[in-house]
Design an enzyme around this catalytic site. Sequence first.
Site, short mmCIF file in Angstrom:
data_model
loop_
_atom_site.label_atom_id
_atom_site.label_comp_id
_atom_site.label_asym_id
_atom_site.label_seq_id
_atom_site.Cartn_x
_atom_site.Cartn_y
_atom_site.Cartn_z
CB SER A 251 -0.98 -0.27 1.35
OG SER A 251 0.25 0.40 2.28
CE LYS A 252 -3.31 6.10 -0.24
NZ LYS A 252 -3.68 4.65 -1.23
NE ARG A 253 2.04 0.68 6.94
CZ ARG A 253 2.03 0.00 7.46
NH1 ARG A 253 2.16 -0.68 6.70
NH2 ARG A 253 2.58 -0.96 8.08
#
Length: 500
Positions: A251-253
């Site tokens: 994910s964006k993480r």
Amino acid sequence: MSVRVRFAPSPTGKLHLGNVRTAIFNYLYSKNKKGTFILRLEDTDAVRSTDESIEGLIKDLKWLQIEWDEGPIIGGDYGPYRQTERYDIYQNHLKKLLEEDKAYPCYCSSQALDKLREEARAKGVNFIYPGTCRRLTEKERKEREASGVKPSYRLKVSPHIVSFKDLIRGDVSIHTNLFGDFIIVRQDLSPTYNFAVVIDDSLMKVTDVLRGEDHLSNTPKQILLYEAFGYEKPNFGHFSMILGPDNAKLSKRHGDVSVEAFRERGFIPEGLFNALALLGWSDPEEREILKKDELIERFSLERVNKSAAIFDENKFRYINKQHILCLPLKDFANMIKPYFVKEGLVNESFSDEEEEWFLKVAEIVQKRISLLTEAVEQAKVIFEFEPSLLNDEIKAVLQEEDCLKVILSYALKAEKRDLTTRENYISLVNEIKNETKIKGKNLYHPLRICVSSSMSGPDLDQLVPTIEIGSKLNLPVKIESTSQRAWRYIQFLREQGYKI
RNA sequence: GGCCCGUUCGUUCAGCGGUUAGGACGCCGGCCUCUCACGCCGGUAACACGGGUUCGAGUCCCGUACGGGCUACCA
């Protein structure tokens, strides 16, 4: 029957690696089976869906050359392909379930439901809707209706185990008590995901529903809906997740993992497509570098892996590099040109001479990069020359007695020569070799230093002619010829106290 | 918490009852070479654990541990 699959993203942000890998598997599967690949936009989340996302999505798919046979823009026999344009269809389906007493309106407020949920959590049990409104008498129902409460709608679910054969994971069984009477249509009459998906997949005659593992536990709900409608069920298959280095769903993480970001970082479509296809699927002959047509031909669900895969940057770069190497020189040159234009190194439109010369630049660069964005850096030596960049390695070479002789000899000879061909350059080097009796490293190191101010780079017989041709062109940034470079180097060395 | 799914080198993918457990990336070493890169050759390193079943288990079954997903009037 011909295979029909779909990729059904919700346009709520950028298309990311996980989603696009699902798209790729669907695409490869359908093309392998000579079937149909459908694109459908699941935009029922009015708050999060945006037109911008849709545009990005379409751009990304086209860039990757994942073309759809039915869907937005091109249409098809089972449209429309945007869920927000299909609301009347969903309403009819709701009406039918209501008439058949398979669904019912629920007047419970979300606040009341939240409270029940909290209580369940406190007790450590799974929350399921207690069925309050399911047992309402006709009179009670009328009363609530009269009081102006807008209902949502729930499916009647009986407690039992739903089993299905997953194309990838085998037999899966889930008890309906996990979710109970779930909502199929919201208060605002918009369909929930599970409801819309089943209707669309049925009506679009989708034969195989292939999606991420995060949908595995939705599948029993959907099976219940197929049964309620009396529709034939498709096959289901669930791909494992793509994980980040910390083992959590990508994910964006983990940084920007959007297709757009990878494009901007210099991945080429063939490379990214291939790399993604290999994340969870393997070739029967364990080949790794495969073009789209080869992937189509060789793909099968049997060889899709069940376990999650951690995204590995290194492997992606390697695969991209292999595809860059496969590119015809002309295509490659066109791909890297914008980066040079952006840096102000070449003109936007080329003369014939510039075009021909840039092909040589591209040739030098092609086998030295993994990402397109590295091209300028690798070609820097052609455009820039900076004598003062002395490192220990260069200093050591300059200490050699013969070194300065070679540099001086080159400077003297090069200014009277045409060094725009490999042959001319080589014959000049041979001359120096014969006259000075210097050869090998003692010859080539000084030469490299005085034309490129560096100890490493492309082969000199390729580099020098490219610099020479470039120096005669009318480029935005003037390229210094190798003789000028050599003289400037000598000048610099004298300033530094070298006896030359 | 509950339910579901998963677990082979650091990473990725093979293996589908009998293998010296294989390939690729990375890393290390060598060769090639004017250097780097490319290329070639070689090395490093794994079956989560415990029980079964079997003549024989990475492969089948059951537990445990660990990881992930889901648990919404999001998709």
